[in-house]
Write an enzyme that holds these catalytic residues in place. Structure first.
Site, PDB file in Angstrom:
ATOM      1  N   ASP A   1       0.872  -1.168   0.000  1.00  0.00           N
ATOM      2  CA  ASP A   1       0.000   0.000   0.000  1.00  0.00           C
ATOM      3  C   ASP A   1       0.914   1.225   0.000  1.00  0.00           C
ATOM      4  O   ASP A   1       1.805   1.333   0.842  1.00  0.00           O
ATOM      5  CB  ASP A   1      -0.875  -0.022   1.257  1.00  0.00           C
ATOM      6  CG  ASP A   1      -2.261   0.524   1.005  1.00  0.00           C
ATOM      7  OD1 ASP A   1      -2.345   1.628   0.425  1.00  0.00           O
ATOM      8  OD2 ASP A   1      -3.241  -0.118   1.396  1.00  0.00           O
TER       9      ASP A   1
ATOM     10  N   ASP B   1      -2.970   4.782  -2.262  1.00  0.00           N
ATOM     11  CA  ASP B   1      -3.973   5.412  -1.422  1.00  0.00           C
ATOM     12  C   ASP B   1      -4.325   6.816  -1.931  1.00  0.00           C
ATOM     13  O   ASP B   1      -3.419   7.611  -2.198  1.00  0.00           O
ATOM     14  CB  ASP B   1      -3.392   5.505  -0.006  1.00  0.00           C
ATOM     15  CG  ASP B   1      -4.415   5.867   1.034  1.00  0.00           C
ATOM     16  OD1 ASP B   1      -5.326   5.068   1.272  1.00  0.00           O
ATOM     17  OD2 ASP B   1      -4.302   6.971   1.626  1.00  0.00           O
TER      18      ASP B   1
ATOM     19  N   GLU C   1      -6.328   4.397  -5.865  1.00  0.00           N
ATOM     20  CA  GLU C   1      -7.620   4.628  -5.212  1.00  0.00           C
ATOM     21  C   GLU C   1      -8.063   6.045  -5.551  1.00  0.00           C
ATOM     22  O   GLU C   1      -7.323   6.997  -5.311  1.00  0.00           O
ATOM     23  CB  GLU C   1      -7.480   4.463  -3.689  1.00  0.00           C
ATOM     24  CG  GLU C   1      -8.835   4.516  -2.993  1.00  0.00           C
ATOM     25  CD  GLU C   1      -8.758   4.951  -1.542  1.00  0.00           C
ATOM     26  OE1 GLU C   1      -9.699   4.655  -0.796  1.00  0.00           O
ATOM     27  OE2 GLU C   1      -7.772   5.612  -1.137  1.00  0.00           O
TER      28      GLU C   1
ATOM     29  N   HIS D   1     -11.269  -2.620   3.200  1.00  0.00           N
ATOM     30  CA  HIS D   1     -11.207  -2.274   4.628  1.00  0.00           C
ATOM     31  C   HIS D   1     -11.974  -0.993   4.965  1.00  0.00           C
ATOM     32  O   HIS D   1     -12.011  -0.614   6.121  1.00  0.00           O
ATOM     33  CB  HIS D   1      -9.736  -2.129   5.027  1.00  0.00           C
ATOM     34  CG  HIS D   1      -9.083  -0.981   4.314  1.00  0.00           C
ATOM     35  ND1 HIS D   1      -8.872  -0.989   2.943  1.00  0.00           N
ATOM     36  CD2 HIS D   1      -8.641   0.218   4.742  1.00  0.00           C
ATOM     37  CE1 HIS D   1      -8.319   0.161   2.583  1.00  0.00           C
ATOM     38  NE2 HIS D   1      -8.176   0.904   3.660  1.00  0.00           N
ATOM     39  N   ASP D   2     -12.532  -0.324   3.978  1.00  0.00           N
ATOM     40  CA  ASP D   2     -13.257   0.931   4.215  1.00  0.00           C
ATOM     41  C   ASP D   2     -14.765   0.784   4.104  1.00  0.00           C
ATOM     42  O   ASP D   2     -15.484   1.795   4.118  1.00  0.00           O
ATOM     43  CB  ASP D   2     -12.801   1.998   3.208  1.00  0.00           C
ATOM     44  CG  ASP D   2     -11.367   2.447   3.445  1.00  0.00           C
ATOM     45  OD1 ASP D   2     -10.915   2.413   4.610  1.00  0.00           O
ATOM     46  OD2 ASP D   2     -10.697   2.834   2.462  1.00  0.00           O
TER      47      ASP D   2
HETATM   48  C1  GLC Z   1      -7.910   5.637   1.985  1.00  0.00           C
HETATM   49  C2  GLC Z   1      -7.797   4.419   2.857  1.00  0.00           C
HETATM   50  C3  GLC Z   1      -8.471   4.699   4.150  1.00  0.00           C
HETATM   51  C4  GLC Z   1      -7.788   5.864   4.808  1.00  0.00           C
HETATM   52  C5  GLC Z   1      -7.713   7.066   3.881  1.00  0.00           C
HETATM   53  C6  GLC Z   1      -6.734   8.068   4.374  1.00  0.00           C
HETATM   54  O1  GLC Z   1      -9.210   5.940   1.663  1.00  0.00           O
HETATM   55  O2  GLC Z   1      -8.322   3.313   2.194  1.00  0.00           O
HETATM   56  O3  GLC Z   1      -8.484   3.580   4.996  1.00  0.00           O
HETATM   57  O4  GLC Z   1      -8.488   6.218   5.967  1.00  0.00           O
HETATM   58  O5  GLC Z   1      -7.281   6.715   2.604  1.00  0.00           O
HETATM   59  O6  GLC Z   1      -5.426   7.581   4.236  1.00  0.00           O
END
Ligand code: GLC
Ligand code: CA
Length: 593
Positions: free
Chosen positions: A106, A215, A273, A353-354
């Site tokens: 990640d 991320d 992402e 995980h979100d």
């Molecule tokens: C992304 C991650 C999340 C995190 C956010 C800030 O969305 O998947 O878990 O809280 O970034 O880093």
């Protein structure tokens, strides 16, 4: 328009791969301290190989104060002691490669932890001539209101709490943090920051890492001048501002630079992402091969179909919204058919995980239907075009925490900050009252990120076989009957269905590469589609309701007689497709012609 540079869907290993996301803290604890760790992952590699997994993606394992569960990194080249050591990582990557698998890290580079040495140096002195790291983060002087009170530089709201700015007493300036105060945003405008990120990526690739999940990579470039956000909620001091940081002015320049300097020099798998994006076209440049940026992105349209959309167009995940099968069909059809000729490639996922658990969100997690509907969702996933992602626990149909759990069991900073912000607002609006928070609790029970973060349910022994110590987070109550060991042993389990479904996906290239056509778009109960590649056609029929239904193949009469290859009922009878197919509650069929 297709160009010769972008032939439609040329084959690639990363397109055919099944990626399994590991949330390390909750995967498997090898030493009894209550936290999952790298040696725990090593111990389960054969389990993952057996399921059919090709690539592991590890959520962050770097040194971190865990203000946001590791998405706040204090050292990009060090493993958090909870998870082990760099030597453990080296052993893990060797064992992954020995099994013919790969591993993605990640990459969290929109922000660091405030405990990262870069930020400690940055905040130590305001004068850039003495402190070259000052400009590695986004610092601005305060503003003052008419009464002379100090105010943040602009009205941006952070994604997780209040103002997106935090005041630093020592140097008298504010720094930007789009997430929590302990996650200061890096200043990507500064080429020294970019150099440092690219060098760090190269360092991991040299060590054996096979790719990156990036991320919130679409928020690294902010609009020049950091303008005030329009006031959409006059009751609030800080306003949603994603229009000023999502897909910003120089994001593609930076990612292209990353590609030139790191990605293109190796054979990696990359996925960005990309939240806060309403317009699909905005995601095109990240993915089109001719742009030379990333392999694919995680877009969130499906993840938003059950979230309240605020007046500014951003979804508020913890306020649920009703959705219909039609909405799900629309979203999936849009992305399955999106710019395919130009070479757009999807990342297919329904959990991470979100987000809360898919069987609780999109299926039916009551005892009667849980297993069937979890398998139905597996069928939905493996029959879509794109790279397939499976989230830990999804392979056994893990469900949300029971509704009886109190707020105290929820650990996520986003959940707790949301609760507190609503409570504070309600107290402000009716002072002296004890506000009713039952609606907020209901949203948390349905949608909190915590549901995905409970430890894995390995077996029926104490703490589900996750740890011999005290787990960092409570384990879902159903583990005595719902766990990996029981499911691996049972022919008819969700786990064995996933294993077969993954085998089918690998056997039939049409499932990975074929063109998607929606059937009976208005049908309120059945999601039906075909996939076509050369002479091969797949037909997928999915009943999203507990009531049985008759589905006519009149639209695709030529597929009558197609061979039945996979179904989620244990007694599915391998009958070829008939002109009218009967689907029982949550029944799904895959045929190949
Ligand atoms: C992304 C991650 C999340 C995190 C956010 C800030 O969305 O998947 O878990 O809280 O970034 O880093
Ligand atoms: Ca441990």
């Amino acid at each position: 328009m297709p160009t010769s540079a972008d032939p439609p869907a040329p084959r690639a290993w990363w397109k055919e791969a099944v990626v399994y996301q590991i949330y390390p803290i909750s995967f498997f604890d090898s030493n009894g301290d209550g936290f999952g760790d790298l040696n725990g992952i090593l111990a389960k590699l054969d389990y993952l190989k057996d399921l059919g997994v090709d690539v592991l993606w590890l959520s962050p394992i770097y040194r971190s104060p865990l203000a946001d569960m590791g998405y706040d990194i204090a050292d990009y080249r060090g493993i958090d002691p909870r998870y082990g050591t760099l030597e453990d990582w080296d052993r893990l990557i060797a064992a992954v490669h020995e099994r013919g698998m790969k591993l993605m890290m990640d990459l969290v580079v929109n922000h660091t932890s405030d405990e990262h040495e870069w930020f400690i140096q940055s905040r130590s002195d305001k004068d850039p001539s003495r402190n070259p790291k000052r400009d590695w983060y986004i610092w601005r002087p305060p503003k003052y209101d008419a009464q002379g009170n100090r105010q943040p530089p602009n009205n941006w709201k952070s994604v997780f709490q209040g103002s997106a700015w935090d005041y630093d007493e020592k140097t008298g300036e504010y720094y930007l943090h789009l997430y929590v105060t302990k996650q200061p945003d890096l200043n990507w405008e500064n080429s020294a920051v970019r150099d440092a990120v690219f060098e760090m990526m190269e360092w991991w690739v040299d060590r054996g890492c096979d790719g990156f999940r990036m991320d919130v990579i679409n928020i690294i470039s902010k609009v020049d001048g950091l303008p005030e956000a329009p006031i959409v909620d006059p009751e609030e001091k800080y306003q949603p501002a994603s229009a000023f940081f999502a897909n910003g002015p120089r994001v593609h320049q930076y990612i292209r630079e990353m590609n030139d300097r790191v990605l293109s020099r190796h054979d990696l798998i990359t996925v960005g992402e990309t939240p806060f994006t309403q317009n699909a076209q905005d995601l095109l440049p990240y993915v089109l091969p001719s742009r030379r940026e990333l392999n694919m992105v995680f877009q969130f349209e499906l993840m938003s179909i059950d979230s309240y959309i605020d007046p500014y167009g951003t979804d508020v995940p913890l306020i649920p919204r009703d959705w219909k099968l039609k909405d799900l069909k629309d979203v999936i059809t849009r992305w399955q058919t999106f710019e395919r000729d130009a070479g757009f490639w999807n990342a297919v996922f329904i959990e991470n995980h979100d987000h809360s658990r898919s069987v609780s969100r999109f299926g039916n997690d009551t005892p009667e239907w849980r297993s069937l509907s979890a398998k139905l969702l597996a069928l939905l996933e493996v029959t879509q075009s794109g790279t397939l992602y499976v989230y830990q626990g999804q392979e056994i149909g893990t469900k949300n925490a029971p509704p009886t759990w109190p707020l105290e069991e929820y650990k996520d900073v986003a959940t707790l900050n949301f609760w507190n912000s609503v409570l504070e607002r309600r107290r402000r609006e009716s002072p002296g009252s004890d506000p009713d928070m039952s609606d907020v609790m209901d949203g948390i029970r349905r949608k909190a990120r915590d549901h995905a973060r409970m430890p894995m349910q390995w077996n029926d022994s104490s703490h589900a076989g996750f740890t011999s110590g005290t787990p960092w987070m409570r384990i879902n109550d159903d583990y005595p009957e719902w766990n990996v060991a029981a499911q691996v042993a049972s022919e008819t389990s969700v786990w064995n269905f996933w294993k077969r479904a993954i085998e089918m996906r690998k056997r039939y290239a049409v499932l990975i590469y074929g063109d998607f056509t929606l059937l009976s778009s208005e049908h309120e109960q059945v999601f039906a589609y075909t996939r076509a590649l050369g002479k091969s056609t797949a037909l997928v029929l999915l009943n999203f309701h507990h009531a049985p239904v008759q589905f006519s193949l009149s639209e695709v009469a030529h597929l009558v007689g197609a061979a039945f290859v996979l179904g989620n009922y244990p007694d599915s009878d391998l009958e070829a497709a008939t002109s009218t197919v009967t689907l029982r509650g949550y029944e799904g069929h895959l045929y190949i012609a």
